[in-house]
Design a protein around this motif. Structure first.
Motif, short mmCIF file in Angstrom:
data_model
loop_
_atom_site.label_atom_id
_atom_site.label_comp_id
_atom_site.label_asym_id
_atom_site.label_seq_id
_atom_site.Cartn_x
_atom_site.Cartn_y
_atom_site.Cartn_z
N PHE A 1 6.97 11.93 4.86
CA PHE A 1 6.26 12.02 6.07
C PHE A 1 4.67 11.73 6.08
CE2 PHE A 1 9.03 15.32 8.69
CZ PHE A 1 9.97 14.80 8.39
N SER A 2 4.18 11.99 5.07
CA SER A 2 2.65 11.76 4.78
C SER A 2 2.63 10.45 4.72
CB SER A 2 2.22 12.59 3.48
OG SER A 2 2.31 13.96 3.54
N ALA A 3 3.32 9.70 3.89
CA ALA A 3 2.93 8.25 3.64
C ALA A 3 3.26 7.60 4.75
CB ALA A 3 4.00 7.62 2.67
N ARG A 4 4.04 7.95 5.80
CA ARG A 4 4.33 7.21 7.04
C ARG A 4 3.37 7.26 7.76
NH1 ARG A 4 9.35 8.67 11.28
NH2 ARG A 4 8.69 7.10 12.75
N LYS A 5 2.25 8.16 7.73
CA LYS A 5 1.10 8.23 8.63
C LYS A 5 0.20 6.87 8.18
CE LYS A 5 1.08 13.22 8.90
NZ LYS A 5 0.68 14.43 8.07
N GLN A 6 0.35 6.39 7.01
CA GLN A 6 -0.47 5.36 6.52
C GLN A 6 0.21 3.98 6.78
OE1 GLN A 6 -3.36 5.78 3.35
NE2 GLN A 6 -2.23 7.76 3.02
N LYS B 1 0.80 -1.22 -0.27
CA LYS B 1 -0.09 0.04 0.11
C LYS B 1 0.78 1.40 0.13
CE LYS B 1 -3.42 2.66 2.35
NZ LYS B 1 -4.33 2.76 3.79
N ILE B 2 1.79 1.15 0.85
CA ILE B 2 2.94 2.25 1.08
C ILE B 2 3.32 2.72 -0.50
CG2 ILE B 2 4.73 3.34 1.97
CD1 ILE B 2 2.38 3.09 3.75
N LYS B 3 3.56 1.82 -1.13
CA LYS B 3 4.33 2.20 -2.36
C LYS B 3 3.36 2.67 -3.43
CE LYS B 3 7.63 -1.80 -2.05
NZ LYS B 3 7.97 -3.21 -2.22
N THR B 4 2.26 2.55 -3.39
CA THR B 4 0.99 3.25 -4.17
C THR B 4 0.77 4.60 -3.73
OG1 THR B 4 -0.98 2.66 -2.66
CG2 THR B 4 -0.03 1.14 -4.14
N LEU B 5 1.29 5.12 -2.61
CA LEU B 5 1.02 6.52 -2.15
C LEU B 5 1.81 7.53 -3.01
CD1 LEU B 5 0.96 5.74 1.68
CD2 LEU B 5 -0.92 5.81 -0.02
N ALA B 6 1.29 8.81 -3.05
CA ALA B 6 1.74 9.84 -4.07
C ALA B 6 3.27 10.18 -3.45
CB ALA B 6 1.04 10.96 -3.67
N GLY B 7 4.01 10.14 -4.36
CA GLY B 7 5.47 10.51 -4.11
C GLY B 7 6.32 9.47 -3.76
N VAL B 8 5.81 8.15 -3.20
CA VAL B 8 6.46 7.35 -2.64
C VAL B 8 7.39 6.39 -3.99
CG1 VAL B 8 6.51 5.05 -1.59
CG2 VAL B 8 5.11 6.97 -0.68
N LYS B 9 8.65 6.31 -3.85
CA LYS B 9 9.50 5.66 -4.78
C LYS B 9 9.91 4.20 -4.28
CE LYS B 9 9.50 9.20 -7.37
NZ LYS B 9 8.59 9.30 -8.47
N GLN B 10 10.22 4.23 -2.89
CA GLN B 10 10.54 2.78 -2.66
C GLN B 10 10.06 2.66 -1.20
OE1 GLN B 10 14.52 1.13 -3.35
NE2 GLN B 10 15.09 2.63 -4.69
N ALA B 11 9.84 1.35 -0.62
CA ALA B 11 9.63 1.03 0.81
C ALA B 11 10.00 -0.08 1.13
CB ALA B 11 7.90 1.34 0.99
N PHE B 12 10.78 -0.58 2.14
CA PHE B 12 11.38 -1.77 2.39
C PHE B 12 11.63 -1.96 3.81
CE2 PHE B 12 14.56 0.68 0.16
CZ PHE B 12 15.61 0.88 1.23
N VAL B 13 11.78 -3.20 4.22
CA VAL B 13 12.49 -3.35 5.60
C VAL B 13 13.83 -3.49 5.62
CG1 VAL B 13 12.21 -5.07 7.53
CG2 VAL B 13 10.07 -4.64 6.29
#
Lengths: 778, 158
Positions: A303-308, A266-278
C-alpha cells in the motif's frame, strides 16, 4: 410476528472453509459416491456429473472401492455427521439453510452436524453460483432427497441387520429404531452395512411430512457464528500461504484505459517491495483490465509503495464522460415520449392521455452506486506452470475460473478453487475480475500472491449498479381509474460488455434492463414503455435484485402519485389495479435484454400473491391510522426473484427535515416453507436497512471518465442511528414452492418509505439520494 | 525497520516493521491475528476496532510506533472461551450475516458495556455510530447489546 429475542439454536461446530476431511479416515465414511451412485444425484447434479466423467476420466477401481465422501453427506462410524455446504456463504445464510434441509430429511440432531464448505467442483455439486435468489428454490427438493436417500439406506441396513421389515423401522435423532423389539442403532453403527447397499431410486424415497419438521422452519443461528464472534472465521482476505507476497493492482481510473509507462524502477527500490510490473490485460471491462502490480512483503509495504506509483495512462476515448453530461442528455431524450426502443405497447396511449380527465407527469432518477462489500475484493492465487490454486471470496466461482482460463490459458481442469467465506456479496462477487487479477499477477511473478484491493479501488472499479432516468405520464379517467401509462426509461449500456462478454452490440448494463410486464402493466389498457440506452464504458454488474430496486422505486412511487391525484387510498388504489388484471394473469413476457425480469429465475406475476402481501402488510400495520403533520405511513409492494414483499413504513420527519423511520411492517410470500426463520428475518431486516441507506445516501459521480468518490468520507453508508426503530415481519405461507429471500425484500422498501415521507410532509422524493432533498416543513 | 515489543492479548510479541505501519497490518500480516479486519483504511468503518488499555481504537489509524506498552486487545483476546456476554448474545440472536464487521462491532460494544452496563438505545446508537455493517444487521446488533447487558447483569462472564 418475528421478534429478536426468540432464542435460536446455537451451535459451534464448524469446519474450516475449503478444508479437506481433516484427520478423519476416509475409509470409515459411508459412501454415496456421486459417480457410482448417479441415482443419488438428481436433475442437474446427475447431468453435470456425467458430463464431467468424460472430462476427467472414469473413477479408478481404487477410488470406487474407497469410502470417498459423497457430494453432501458423510457419516463416520462414530456417528459424526458432516454435511457439505456447496454454495458460497456471503451473509445470506445459505451454508446454514441448505444443510438444515439435508439434516431434516436425514433425521439427525442439528447440534450433531458439522458443516464443511465444498471446494469448487462442478462435476460433484453442479452450479456453485449464489445469485438471483436461486439457491433455495433450486436446491430445496434436491437437498431433501439427499438426506432422505441416506436415511433410507441406513434404515435398510438396520432392517437387514435385525431381520425385520423396513416398514417397522423409524428414525430419530441419528438413530434407527425398531419399536416392536425395542432395538435402536445409531447411524454410525450402520455405515459399514449401508455402504454396501444399492442407492435407492428417487421415486422410492419417502420424504417427511413438513408438519414433522424439527429443523427446517426453526430459528437456527448461522453455522460459523461461534467463529465469527471470536475472530476465527477465515474470509478471503485472511488467507495466508507459505511464500506468499502481498499485491496491489492499480488500474486506469478511466474505464478501458491502458498503461503507457510507470515508474517501476523507483517502485522496486522501495522498502519491502519485491516485484513490480505491468499486466497488459484484456479489453473486457469486467474481466482482466490492464494495470500495474506491486508485490511486497506485507500489505502495508505494498500500500505504501503504491502511494509513490506514477503511471502514464492512455485513457482512451471516454475520458471526458461525466454524470452531469449524461444527466443533461437523459433529460433531453426522456422528456419526449418518442425515439426510444419499444419495450411494450398496448392500446393507444397517446390518445388515452389526450382524453384523460387528469394527467400526472413525473421524472424519477437514481445515480450509479457501488456494492461496497465491507471486505474489499481480494484473492490469493498460486500459479505453477499450467495449474493454479485459488482462494477467493466469490459468490460465483465459475466466473473467476472462466476468466482464468480465457485470459491466462490455464485449463479449467487445472484450477483448484477454495470458496472462502465472503464479507458481503450483493452481486459484486458474481464477477471474477479480482480473481483473474490475482492469478495473472501470480503467473507473472512466479510466486503465490494475495491481492488486496483498497476501499478506493473498490469504489473506483466496482461493477456498478447503473443509474437511470424514468419519465412517466399517467392518465386517470373521471372516476379516478388509471387508463394510460406512458414511460420512457433512459439507461446506460456498453458495447458488447457485461459478464461473460457478448455480441458487440449496445445493451443495457446489468440492472439497466427494463421489464415491460411489471406491475401495473397488465392493469392498464393503454400502456407504453420505451427505453433509450446511453453508451458508456462504465463496467456494470448485478446489484442485489438488479433493476428491481430502481423499478420498484419508480413505479410504486408513481402509483402513489396517481392514487393521490385520483383521491384514493394508496392501498385501495393498488388493490383496484390488481383487480383490473385479466384472470388468470397474463403470462410474463420475455424481459428486455439485460433485464432481470420480474421473475428473476422464473415464474410470472401472480396477482393473488401480490394482493396477499399487500393486504397482510396493511392489516398488520393497522393501515388507515391518522398521523399528525410530520408523521405518516406509506405502502409499497414488489415482485421479484419469485418472491412477493410488501411494506408499510411509518416515519417521522422533524420540522428541520430529519427523517426517522419509526416502524416497518413487512409481509413476504416466498412459498409454503421458510427454511430458517432467523436467516429469513435477517435477509428482510438487512434489506430494509440496506434499501433505506441506498435511497438516502448513496451516489457515485462520474467526472472526466472516472468515479470521483474516494472512500466512505465521500460515499456515506447508513449507520446504526438511521436504522428503523422497529421492524415486524410476517410471512404469508402460500402453497408455492419455497423461494429465496436475498433479493425480493429490498426493492419495495425505498418506495414504502418515500411514500410515507410524502404522507408526512407533502414532499415527493423522485431522485436518489434523498439526502440531497430538503425535507423540512412548516 | 524497527523492533517493537507489544502486549497483545496478554502476550508479549515482538515485530520488526516500519514505524508508521498501522497496528491493523501488524496484527494481520505479522502476528497472524486476522480477526481484526480491514474495511476502509481511513478509520471510518470500524472493522479494525481493537482496545488499547481497554479503550476502543482504530487499528488502521494507530501507527505501531505509538502503541508502546499499552495493552492491545483484539477480538481473539476478548474472551478465551467465547463466553463474553456479547459473544453469547451474538450467537443467541444470530446477529452476524456476512460477519466481516462483527469483530469491530463487538469490540466497540464491549467498551460501551464496560462504561454503561445498562445502555439505552441512544447510548448504543451513539457508541456504535462509527461501525459500519454493510449487511445492515443494526437492529440485531442493538438487540444483541441489550441481551448482553442482561447476560452480564445475570452473572455472565465479563
Amino acid at each position: 410476528m418475528s421478534t429478536l429475542n426468540q432464542k435460536p439454536d446455537v451451535r459451534g461446530q464448524t469446519s474450516e472453509a475449503g478444508a479437506p476431511a481433516g484427520g478423519l479416515d476416509r475409509r470409515s465414511f459411508l459412501k454415496f459416491s456421486t459417480l457410482a451412485g448417479g441415482g443419488l444425484l438428481l436433475g442437474f447434479y446427475a447431468k453435470d456429473a456425467f458430463a464431467a466423467d468424460a472430462a476427467v476420466g472414469q473413477p479408478t477401481a481404487a477410488t470406487m472401492g474407497d469410502f470417498a465422501p459423497n457430494a453432501f453427506i458423510r457419516i463416520a462410524p462414530s456417528g459424526a455427521v458432516t454435511i457439505i455446504a456447496h454454495k458460497p456463504e456471503m451473509g445470506q445464510g445459505i451454508r446454514t439453510a441448505l444443510p438444515m434441509i439435508v439434516a431434516e430429511e436425514l433425521d439427525v440432531d442439528w447440534a450433531a452436524v458439522t458443516i464443511e464448505a465444498g471446494m469448487f467442483d462442478t462435476p460433484k455439486y453442479g452450479s456453485q453460483s449464489a445469485g438471483g435468489s436461486t439457491a433455495t428454490p433450486q436446491n430445496y427438493d434436491p437437498m431433501r432427497r439427499m438426506g432422505a436417500t441416506a436415511r433410507a439406506m441406513l434404515v435398510e441396513a438396520a432392517a437387514q441387520t435385525w431381520g425385520v421389515p423396513v416398514s417397522e423401522c423409524t428414525t430419530a435423532a441419528g438413530s434407527v429404531l425398531h419399536a416392536a423389539s425395542g432395538r435402536k442403532a445409531g447411524y454410525g453403527t450402520l455405515v459399514a452395512k449401508a455402504a454396501t447397499l444399492p442407492v435407492p431410486a428417487a421415486n422410492t424415497l419417502v420424504l417427511k411430512d413438513p408438519k414433522d419438521f424439527k429443523i427446517v422452519g426453526q430459528r437456527i443461528s448461522g453455522y460459523q457464528n461461534a467463529d465469527v464472534v471470536t475472530g476465527k472465521a477465515i474470509f478471503g482476505v485472511d488467507q495466508k500461504i507459505p511464500g506468499m507476497l502481498y499485491a496491489v493492482f492499480e488500474k486506469c481510473p478511466v474505464f478501458g484505459g491502458k498503461v503507457v509507462s510507470a515508474n517501476l524502477d523507483k517502485i522496486k527500490t522501495l522498502a519491502g517491495v519485491k516485484q513490480a510490473f505491468v499486466i497488459d490485460g484484456t479489453a473486457n471491462l469486467t474481466g482482466l483490465m490492464p494495470g500495474v502490480a506491486i508485490l511486497a512483503d506485507s500489505t502495508w509495504a505494498a500500500f505504501s509503495a503504491r502511494k509513490q506509483l506514477e503511471v502514464k495512462w492512455d485513457e482512451g476515448p471516454r475520458a471526458t464522460d461525466s454524470t452531469a453530461a449524461f444527466d443533461k442528455r437523459a433529460v433531453e431524450i426522456g422528456s419526449k415520449m418518442e425515439g426510444g426502443t419499444t419495450v411494450r405497447t398496448v392500446g393507444d396511449t397517446a390518445a388515452a392521455l389526450a382524453g384523460a380527465a387528469k394527467v400526472v407527469e413525473a421524472a424519477y432518477s437514481y445515480p450509479f452506486i457501488s456494492h461496497t462489500n465491507l471486505e474489499p475484493q481480494n484473492t490469493t492465487a498460486y500459479v505453477q506452470g499450467d495449474r493454479v490454486e485459488v482462494w477467493s471470496p466469490t459468490q460465483n466461482p465459475q466466473a473467476g475460473a472462466g476468466l482464468i482460463t480465457s485470459a491466462l490459458g490455464i485449463p479449467a481442469a487445472n484450477i483448484k478453487l477454495h470458496i472462502t467465506r465472503s464479507g458481503g456479496g450483493f452481486g459484486r462477487r458474481l464477477s471474477g475480475d479480482y480473481m483473474v487479477e490475482a492469478a495473472a499477477i501470480s503467473q507473472k511473478a512466479g510466486v503465490p500472491v494475495k491481492l488486496t484491493w483498497s476501499r478506493e479501488d473498490d469504489l473506483q472499479h466496482d461493477h456498478f449498479r447503473p443509474g437511470g432516468h424514468h419519465f412517466i405520464k399517467g392518465g386517470l379517467d373521471a372516476s379516478g381509474k388509471l387508463i394510460a401509462w406512458a414511460h420512457h426509461n433512459v439507461t446506460y449500456g456498453t458495447m458488447g460488455a457485461g459478464r461473460g462478454g457478448g455480441a458487440p452490440t449496445l445493451s443495457p448494463g446489468s440492472g439497466g434492463g427494463l421489464d415491460g410486464n411489471q406491475f401495473p402493466a397488465n392493469a392498464v389498457p393503454n400502456f407504453q414503455v420505451m427505453q433509450t440506452i446511453m453508451e458508456c464504458s462504465i463496467p456494470m454488474g448485478p446489484w442485489r435484485a438488479p433493476g428491481n430496486c430502481a423499478f420498484a422505486f419508480v413505479t410504486q412511487g408513481f402509483v402513489d402519485e396517481l392514487a393521490v391525484a385520483a383521491g384514493k387510498d394508496p392501498v385501495q388504489f393498488r388493490l383496484d389495479l390488481l383487480d383490473a388484471y385479466p384472470a388468470p394473469a397474463a403470462p410474463a413476457a420475455a424481459p428486455a435484454a439485460g433485464g432481470r425480469g420480474g421473475g428473476g429465475g422464473g415464474g410470472g406475476f401472480n396477482v393473488a400473491r401480490a394482493r396477499g402481501v399487500l393486504q397482510l402488510a396493511a392489516e398488520k400495520a393497522g393501515w388507515g391510522k391518522k398521523f399528525p403533520k410530520g408523521q405518516g405511513a406509506g405502502i409499497a409492494f414488489h415482485f421479484s426473484h419469485m418472491g412477493y414483499v410488501a411494506y408499510v413504513a411509518e416515519v417521522t420527519v422533524s420540522r428541520t427535515g430529519v427523517l426517522k423511520v419509526d416502524r416497518v411492517v413487512a409481509a413476504a410470500d416466498v412459498g409454503r416453507q421458510i427454511v430458517n426463520l432467523s436467516g429469513a428475518d435477517n435477509q428482510i431486516e438487512g434489506s430494509i436497512i440496506d434499501g433505506l441507506g441506498t435511497a438516502m445516501y448513496q451516489e457515485l459521480v462520474l467526472d472526466k471518465g472516472r468515479m470521483v468518490k474516494g472512500n466512505f468520507a465521500e460515499y456515506p453508508m447508513i449507520r446504526m442511528p438511521q436504522a428503523p426503530a422497529k421492524i415486524e415481519i410476517h410471512y404469508l405461507k402460500s402453497d408455492n414452492n419455497p423461494t429465496g429471500l436475498g433479493e425480493p425484500a429490498i426493492p419495495p422498501i425505498a418506495p414504502a418509505i418515500g411514500n410515507a415521507i410524502f404522507a408526512a410532509t407533502g414532499k415527493r422524493l423522485r431522485a436518489f439520494p434523498w439526502s440531497k432533498t430538503d425535507l423540512s416543513w412548516t | 525497520m524497527s523492533q517493537y515489543t507489544l502486549n497483545v492479548n496478554g502476550q508479549s510479541r515482538t515485530v520488526d516493521v516500519a514505524p508508521e505501519t498501522p497496528l491493523l497490518w501488524v496484527l494481520r500480516d505479522h502476528l497472524d491475528l486476522v480477526g481484526t479486519k480491514f474495511g476502509c483504511g481511513i478509520g471510518m468503518c470500524g472493522a479494525c476496532t481493537v482496545h488499547l488499555n481497554g479503550t476502543p481504537a482504530r487499528g488502521c489509524q494507530t501507527p505501531i510506533s505509538t502503541v508502546g506498552t499499552q495493552r492491545v486487545t483484539t477480538i481473539e483476546g476478548l474472551s478465551a472461551t467465547a463466553t463474553h456476554p456479547l459473544q453469547k448474545a451474538w450467537m443467541e440472536l444470530d446477529v452476524p450475516q456476512c460477519g466481516y464487521c462483527q469483530a469491530g462491532q463487538i469490540m466497540t460494544a464491549a467498551a460501551l458495556l464496560r462504561e454503561k452496563p445498562k445502555p439505552t438505545d441512544t447510548d448504543i446508537d451513539n457508541a456504535m455510530v462509527g461501525n459500519l455493517c454493510r449487511c445492515a444487521t443494526y437492529t440485531r446488533i442493538r438487540a444483541g447489546i441489550h441481551r448482553a447487558a442482561e447476560l452480564g447483569a445475570n452473572g455472565g462472564a465479563r
